[in-house]
Design an enzyme around this catalytic site. Sequence first.
Site, short mmCIF file in Angstrom:
data_model
loop_
_atom_site.label_atom_id
_atom_site.label_comp_id
_atom_site.label_asym_id
_atom_site.label_seq_id
_atom_site.Cartn_x
_atom_site.Cartn_y
_atom_site.Cartn_z
N ASP A 74 1.05 -1.31 -0.05
CA ASP A 74 0.00 0.02 -0.13
C ASP A 74 0.73 0.86 -0.12
O ASP A 74 1.70 1.06 0.73
CB ASP A 74 -0.82 -0.57 1.28
CG ASP A 74 -1.94 0.77 1.15
OD1 ASP A 74 -1.90 2.13 0.73
OD2 ASP A 74 -3.03 0.80 2.07
N TYR A 174 -10.42 14.70 -10.09
CA TYR A 174 -9.44 14.26 -11.20
C TYR A 174 -8.45 15.44 -12.51
O TYR A 174 -7.49 14.78 -12.54
CB TYR A 174 -10.15 13.33 -12.19
CG TYR A 174 -9.67 12.60 -12.55
CD1 TYR A 174 -9.20 10.98 -12.49
CD2 TYR A 174 -8.96 12.85 -14.80
CE1 TYR A 174 -8.63 9.95 -13.46
CE2 TYR A 174 -8.70 11.87 -14.86
CZ TYR A 174 -8.61 11.08 -14.77
OH TYR A 174 -7.80 9.55 -15.71
N LYS A 178 -4.24 14.68 -11.79
CA LYS A 178 -3.31 14.49 -13.33
C LYS A 178 -2.69 15.10 -13.78
O LYS A 178 -1.35 15.05 -14.45
CB LYS A 178 -5.06 13.82 -14.43
CG LYS A 178 -5.92 12.99 -14.72
CD LYS A 178 -4.62 11.23 -13.67
CE LYS A 178 -5.33 10.24 -13.00
NZ LYS A 178 -4.24 9.26 -12.33
#
Length: 304
Positions: A74, A174, A178
Amino acid sequence: MSDALQGKVALVAGATRGAGRGVAVELGAQGATVYVTGRTTRERRSEMDRPETIEETAELVTAAGGHGIAVPTDHLEREQVRELVERIDREQGRLDVLVNDIWGADPLTRWHTPVWEHPLDAGLHTLRLAIDTHLITSHYALPLLIRNPGGLLVEMTDGTLEYNLANYRLTVYYDLAKIAVNRLAYSQAEELRPHGATAVSVTPGWLRSEMMLDGFGVTEENWRDALDKHPHFAISESPAFVGRAVAALAADPDRHRWTGRTTSSGELAQVYDFTDRDGSRPDAWRYMVEVDQESEVANVTGYR
Protein backbone atom coordinates in the site's frame (compact mmCIF):
# COMPACT_ATOMS: atom_id res chain seq x y z
CA MET A 1 11.30 -10.36 -26.68
CA SER A 2 14.82 -8.92 -26.57
CA ASP A 3 17.60 -8.54 -24.02
CA ALA A 4 17.82 -4.73 -24.17
CA LEU A 5 17.09 -4.49 -20.43
CA GLN A 6 18.87 -7.67 -19.33
CA GLY A 7 20.45 -7.06 -15.93
CA LYS A 8 18.28 -4.00 -15.26
CA VAL A 9 15.96 -3.77 -12.27
CA ALA A 10 12.60 -2.00 -12.37
CA LEU A 11 9.91 -1.19 -9.85
CA VAL A 12 6.43 -0.68 -11.28
CA ALA A 13 4.43 0.76 -8.40
CA GLY A 14 0.77 0.10 -9.09
CA ALA A 15 1.04 -2.82 -11.50
CA THR A 16 -2.05 -4.82 -10.67
CA ARG A 17 -3.85 -4.01 -13.91
CA GLY A 18 -4.17 -1.52 -16.74
CA ALA A 19 -1.19 0.58 -17.78
CA GLY A 20 0.92 -0.59 -14.85
CA ARG A 21 0.54 -4.23 -15.83
CA GLY A 22 1.22 -3.37 -19.47
CA VAL A 23 4.42 -1.54 -18.54
CA ALA A 24 5.63 -4.32 -16.25
CA VAL A 25 5.10 -7.00 -18.90
CA GLU A 26 6.84 -5.04 -21.64
CA LEU A 27 9.82 -4.30 -19.38
CA GLY A 28 9.97 -8.02 -18.76
CA ALA A 29 9.84 -8.69 -22.49
CA GLN A 30 13.09 -6.71 -22.73
CA GLY A 31 14.68 -8.94 -20.09
CA ALA A 32 14.30 -6.80 -16.96
CA THR A 33 13.76 -7.96 -13.41
CA VAL A 34 10.50 -6.25 -12.44
CA TYR A 35 9.12 -5.76 -8.94
CA VAL A 36 5.37 -5.25 -9.20
CA THR A 37 3.29 -3.81 -6.39
CA GLY A 38 -0.35 -3.24 -5.57
CA ARG A 39 -2.96 -3.95 -2.94
CA THR A 40 -4.88 -6.78 -4.60
CA THR A 41 -3.45 -10.26 -4.16
CA ARG A 42 -4.90 -13.73 -4.47
CA GLU A 43 -5.73 -13.54 -0.78
CA ARG A 44 -7.09 -9.99 -0.56
CA ARG A 45 -8.83 -7.42 -2.74
CA SER A 46 -8.55 -3.67 -2.40
CA GLU A 47 -11.60 -1.41 -2.50
CA MET A 48 -11.26 -1.47 -6.29
CA ASP A 49 -12.86 -4.92 -5.98
CA ARG A 50 -11.32 -6.21 -9.18
CA PRO A 51 -10.12 -9.78 -9.86
CA GLU A 52 -6.67 -8.89 -11.24
CA THR A 53 -3.78 -9.58 -8.85
CA ILE A 54 -0.14 -8.60 -8.58
CA GLU A 55 0.81 -12.29 -8.61
CA GLU A 56 -0.76 -12.60 -12.06
CA THR A 57 1.19 -9.57 -13.23
CA ALA A 58 4.47 -11.04 -11.96
CA GLU A 59 3.73 -14.32 -13.76
CA LEU A 60 3.04 -12.42 -17.00
CA VAL A 61 6.36 -10.59 -16.63
CA THR A 62 8.19 -13.89 -16.26
CA ALA A 63 6.30 -15.47 -19.16
CA ALA A 64 7.32 -12.51 -21.33
CA GLY A 65 11.00 -13.23 -20.69
CA GLY A 66 11.81 -11.21 -17.58
CA HIS A 67 11.71 -11.98 -13.88
CA GLY A 68 8.55 -10.83 -12.15
CA ILE A 69 8.45 -10.39 -8.37
CA ALA A 70 5.17 -9.50 -6.67
CA VAL A 71 5.32 -7.49 -3.44
CA PRO A 72 1.99 -6.52 -1.82
CA THR A 73 2.31 -2.82 -1.00
CA ASP A 74 0.00 0.00 0.00
CA HIS A 75 1.90 3.06 -1.22
CA LEU A 76 0.18 5.30 1.33
CA GLU A 77 1.86 3.29 4.09
CA ARG A 78 5.39 4.64 4.48
CA GLU A 79 6.80 1.62 6.28
CA GLN A 80 5.57 -0.73 3.58
CA VAL A 81 7.24 1.37 0.89
CA ARG A 82 10.46 1.67 2.88
CA GLU A 83 10.54 -2.11 3.39
CA LEU A 84 9.87 -2.65 -0.32
CA VAL A 85 12.84 -0.53 -1.36
CA GLU A 86 15.07 -2.12 1.28
CA ARG A 87 14.13 -5.52 -0.14
CA ILE A 88 15.02 -4.45 -3.68
CA ASP A 89 18.36 -3.11 -2.43
CA ARG A 90 19.04 -6.29 -0.46
CA GLU A 91 18.13 -8.63 -3.34
CA GLN A 92 19.40 -6.63 -6.34
CA GLY A 93 21.65 -3.85 -5.04
CA ARG A 94 20.33 -1.44 -7.66
CA LEU A 95 17.23 0.16 -9.18
CA ASP A 96 17.34 1.32 -12.79
CA VAL A 97 13.70 2.16 -13.53
CA LEU A 98 10.96 3.46 -11.23
CA VAL A 99 7.44 3.72 -12.64
CA ASN A 100 4.96 5.56 -10.42
CA ASP A 101 1.61 4.31 -11.67
CA ILE A 102 -0.33 4.26 -8.41
CA TRP A 103 -3.96 5.40 -8.69
CA GLY A 104 -6.86 3.31 -7.36
CA ALA A 105 -9.32 6.20 -6.96
CA ASP A 106 -11.93 5.15 -9.51
CA PRO A 107 -14.52 4.14 -6.86
CA LEU A 108 -14.14 7.59 -5.26
CA THR A 109 -14.66 9.69 -8.37
CA ARG A 110 -17.99 11.39 -9.06
CA TRP A 111 -17.90 12.54 -12.67
CA HIS A 112 -19.61 15.79 -13.72
CA THR A 113 -20.01 16.76 -10.07
CA PRO A 114 -18.96 20.27 -8.93
CA VAL A 115 -16.55 20.58 -6.03
CA TRP A 116 -19.25 21.79 -3.63
CA GLU A 117 -21.36 18.69 -4.32
CA HIS A 118 -18.56 16.13 -4.58
CA PRO A 119 -18.11 14.16 -1.33
CA LEU A 120 -15.20 15.94 0.33
CA ASP A 121 -13.59 12.92 1.97
CA ALA A 122 -13.67 11.00 -1.31
CA GLY A 123 -12.14 13.91 -3.19
CA LEU A 124 -9.34 14.45 -0.70
CA HIS A 125 -8.59 10.74 -0.57
CA THR A 126 -8.40 10.76 -4.37
CA LEU A 127 -5.61 13.31 -4.15
CA ARG A 128 -3.80 11.23 -1.55
CA LEU A 129 -3.98 8.15 -3.77
CA ALA A 130 -2.93 10.07 -6.87
CA ILE A 131 -0.22 12.34 -5.49
CA ASP A 132 0.88 11.33 -1.99
CA THR A 133 1.55 7.75 -3.12
CA HIS A 134 3.89 8.98 -5.85
CA LEU A 135 5.76 11.28 -3.47
CA ILE A 136 6.11 8.61 -0.80
CA THR A 137 7.44 6.12 -3.34
CA SER A 138 9.88 8.60 -4.82
CA HIS A 139 11.10 9.60 -1.35
CA TYR A 140 12.18 6.05 -0.54
CA ALA A 141 13.09 4.73 -4.00
CA LEU A 142 15.02 7.57 -5.63
CA PRO A 143 18.11 7.26 -3.37
CA LEU A 144 18.51 3.73 -4.75
CA LEU A 145 17.78 4.87 -8.30
CA ILE A 146 20.51 7.53 -8.26
CA ARG A 147 23.13 5.19 -6.85
CA ASN A 148 24.11 4.48 -10.45
CA PRO A 149 23.94 7.15 -13.19
CA GLY A 150 21.34 6.75 -15.94
CA GLY A 151 18.28 5.90 -13.87
CA LEU A 152 14.78 6.53 -15.22
CA LEU A 153 11.72 7.76 -13.31
CA VAL A 154 8.41 7.54 -15.16
CA GLU A 155 5.37 9.31 -13.74
CA MET A 156 2.27 7.77 -15.30
CA THR A 157 -0.64 10.14 -15.82
CA ASP A 158 -3.72 10.65 -17.98
CA GLY A 159 -3.34 13.40 -20.52
CA THR A 160 -0.49 15.37 -22.00
CA LEU A 161 0.46 18.61 -20.27
CA GLU A 162 -1.01 20.65 -23.11
CA TYR A 163 -4.29 18.75 -23.03
CA ASN A 164 -4.63 18.90 -19.25
CA LEU A 165 -3.91 22.64 -19.18
CA ALA A 166 -6.52 23.32 -21.85
CA ASN A 167 -9.30 20.98 -20.74
CA TYR A 168 -11.40 20.42 -17.61
CA ARG A 169 -11.18 16.72 -16.73
CA LEU A 170 -14.79 16.30 -15.58
CA THR A 171 -14.21 16.79 -11.84
CA VAL A 172 -11.93 19.10 -9.86
CA TYR A 173 -10.22 16.27 -8.03
CA TYR A 174 -9.41 14.19 -11.11
CA ASP A 175 -8.38 17.32 -12.99
CA LEU A 176 -5.97 18.33 -10.23
CA ALA A 177 -4.63 14.81 -9.73
CA LYS A 178 -3.60 14.29 -13.33
CA ILE A 179 -2.02 17.66 -13.98
CA ALA A 180 -0.15 17.36 -10.67
CA VAL A 181 1.54 14.22 -11.97
CA ASN A 182 2.61 16.08 -15.12
CA ARG A 183 4.28 18.62 -12.85
CA LEU A 184 5.86 15.96 -10.66
CA ALA A 185 7.92 14.74 -13.60
CA TYR A 186 9.15 18.26 -14.26
CA SER A 187 10.09 19.07 -10.67
CA GLN A 188 11.72 15.71 -9.99
CA ALA A 189 13.67 16.05 -13.24
CA GLU A 190 15.28 19.17 -11.83
CA GLU A 191 16.29 17.36 -8.64
CA LEU A 192 17.54 14.27 -10.49
CA ARG A 193 19.50 16.17 -13.14
CA PRO A 194 22.73 16.51 -11.08
CA HIS A 195 22.68 12.75 -10.51
CA GLY A 196 22.47 11.81 -14.18
CA ALA A 197 18.91 10.50 -13.89
CA THR A 198 15.87 11.21 -16.05
CA ALA A 199 12.26 11.92 -15.06
CA VAL A 200 9.45 11.96 -17.61
CA SER A 201 5.66 11.90 -17.46
CA VAL A 202 4.01 9.40 -19.80
CA THR A 203 0.34 9.10 -20.68
CA PRO A 204 -1.42 6.35 -22.59
CA GLY A 205 -4.22 7.30 -24.93
CA TRP A 206 -7.71 5.86 -24.60
CA LEU A 207 -6.65 2.75 -22.73
CA ARG A 208 -8.39 -0.57 -23.16
CA SER A 209 -7.89 -1.44 -19.51
CA GLU A 210 -9.68 -4.37 -17.93
CA MET A 211 -12.18 -1.96 -16.37
CA MET A 212 -12.82 -0.14 -19.65
CA LEU A 213 -13.40 -3.38 -21.53
CA ASP A 214 -15.79 -4.62 -18.85
CA GLY A 215 -17.64 -1.32 -18.88
CA PHE A 216 -18.16 -1.58 -22.64
CA GLY A 217 -19.06 -5.27 -22.43
CA VAL A 218 -16.23 -6.44 -24.68
CA THR A 219 -12.86 -8.17 -24.44
CA GLU A 220 -9.48 -7.40 -25.94
CA GLU A 221 -10.27 -9.94 -28.64
CA ASN A 222 -13.58 -8.37 -29.74
CA TRP A 223 -13.21 -4.75 -28.57
CA ARG A 224 -14.29 -3.39 -31.94
CA ASP A 225 -17.80 -4.65 -31.18
CA ALA A 226 -18.13 -1.59 -28.92
CA LEU A 227 -17.74 0.84 -31.81
CA ASP A 228 -21.45 0.85 -32.67
CA LYS A 229 -22.21 2.58 -29.35
CA HIS A 230 -18.83 4.29 -28.84
CA PRO A 231 -17.42 5.09 -32.30
CA HIS A 232 -14.45 7.14 -31.02
CA PHE A 233 -13.30 4.03 -29.14
CA ALA A 234 -11.71 3.18 -32.49
CA ILE A 235 -8.66 5.22 -31.41
CA SER A 236 -8.16 3.13 -28.26
CA GLU A 237 -5.00 1.20 -27.46
CA SER A 238 -4.03 -1.87 -25.48
CA PRO A 239 -1.97 -1.60 -22.28
CA ALA A 240 0.91 -3.15 -24.22
CA PHE A 241 1.24 0.03 -26.28
CA VAL A 242 2.12 2.29 -23.36
CA GLY A 243 4.18 -0.57 -21.94
CA ARG A 244 6.28 -0.59 -25.10
CA ALA A 245 6.60 3.18 -24.84
CA VAL A 246 8.12 2.97 -21.36
CA ALA A 247 10.32 0.02 -22.35
CA ALA A 248 11.63 2.03 -25.31
CA LEU A 249 12.52 4.93 -23.02
CA ALA A 250 14.25 2.58 -20.58
CA ALA A 251 16.33 1.01 -23.37
CA ASP A 252 17.33 4.34 -24.96
CA PRO A 253 20.87 5.40 -23.95
CA ASP A 254 19.87 8.95 -24.92
CA ARG A 255 16.69 8.96 -22.80
CA HIS A 256 17.78 12.09 -20.95
CA ARG A 257 16.58 14.21 -23.89
CA TRP A 258 13.06 13.58 -22.55
CA THR A 259 13.72 14.71 -18.99
CA GLY A 260 11.11 17.00 -17.49
CA ARG A 261 8.72 16.48 -20.38
CA THR A 262 5.28 14.96 -20.67
CA THR A 263 4.90 12.63 -23.62
CA SER A 264 2.43 10.02 -24.81
CA SER A 265 2.49 6.47 -26.07
CA GLY A 266 1.49 7.81 -29.49
CA GLU A 267 4.36 10.28 -29.66
CA LEU A 268 6.92 7.76 -28.43
CA ALA A 269 5.72 5.21 -30.99
CA GLN A 270 6.60 7.64 -33.76
CA VAL A 271 10.06 8.24 -32.31
CA TYR A 272 10.95 4.66 -31.39
CA ASP A 273 9.09 2.87 -34.21
CA PHE A 274 7.05 0.38 -32.18
CA THR A 275 3.41 -0.58 -32.65
CA ASP A 276 0.45 -1.79 -30.66
CA ARG A 277 -0.41 -5.48 -30.75
CA ASP A 278 -2.40 -5.04 -33.95
CA GLY A 279 0.46 -3.34 -35.78
CA SER A 280 -1.03 0.16 -35.55
CA ARG A 281 0.25 3.34 -33.89
CA PRO A 282 -2.78 5.09 -32.34
CA ASP A 283 -2.16 8.80 -31.74
CA ALA A 284 -5.05 9.28 -29.34
CA TRP A 285 -4.39 12.75 -27.94
CA ARG A 286 -4.04 14.37 -31.35
CA TYR A 287 -7.21 12.55 -32.40
CA MET A 288 -9.12 13.78 -29.34
CA VAL A 289 -8.23 17.39 -30.07
CA GLU A 290 -8.66 17.33 -33.83
CA VAL A 291 -11.59 14.93 -34.22
CA ASP A 292 -13.44 14.18 -30.98
CA GLN A 293 -13.43 17.71 -29.53
CA GLU A 294 -14.39 19.17 -32.89
CA SER A 295 -17.45 16.86 -32.96
CA GLU A 296 -16.24 15.29 -36.17
CA VAL A 297 -17.46 11.88 -37.28
CA ALA A 298 -15.25 9.13 -35.87
CA ASN A 299 -12.52 8.39 -38.39
CA VAL A 300 -9.08 7.18 -37.33
CA THR A 301 -7.54 7.55 -40.79
CA GLY A 302 -4.19 9.24 -40.27
CA TYR A 303 -4.33 8.72 -36.51
CA ARG A 304 -3.41 5.05 -36.22
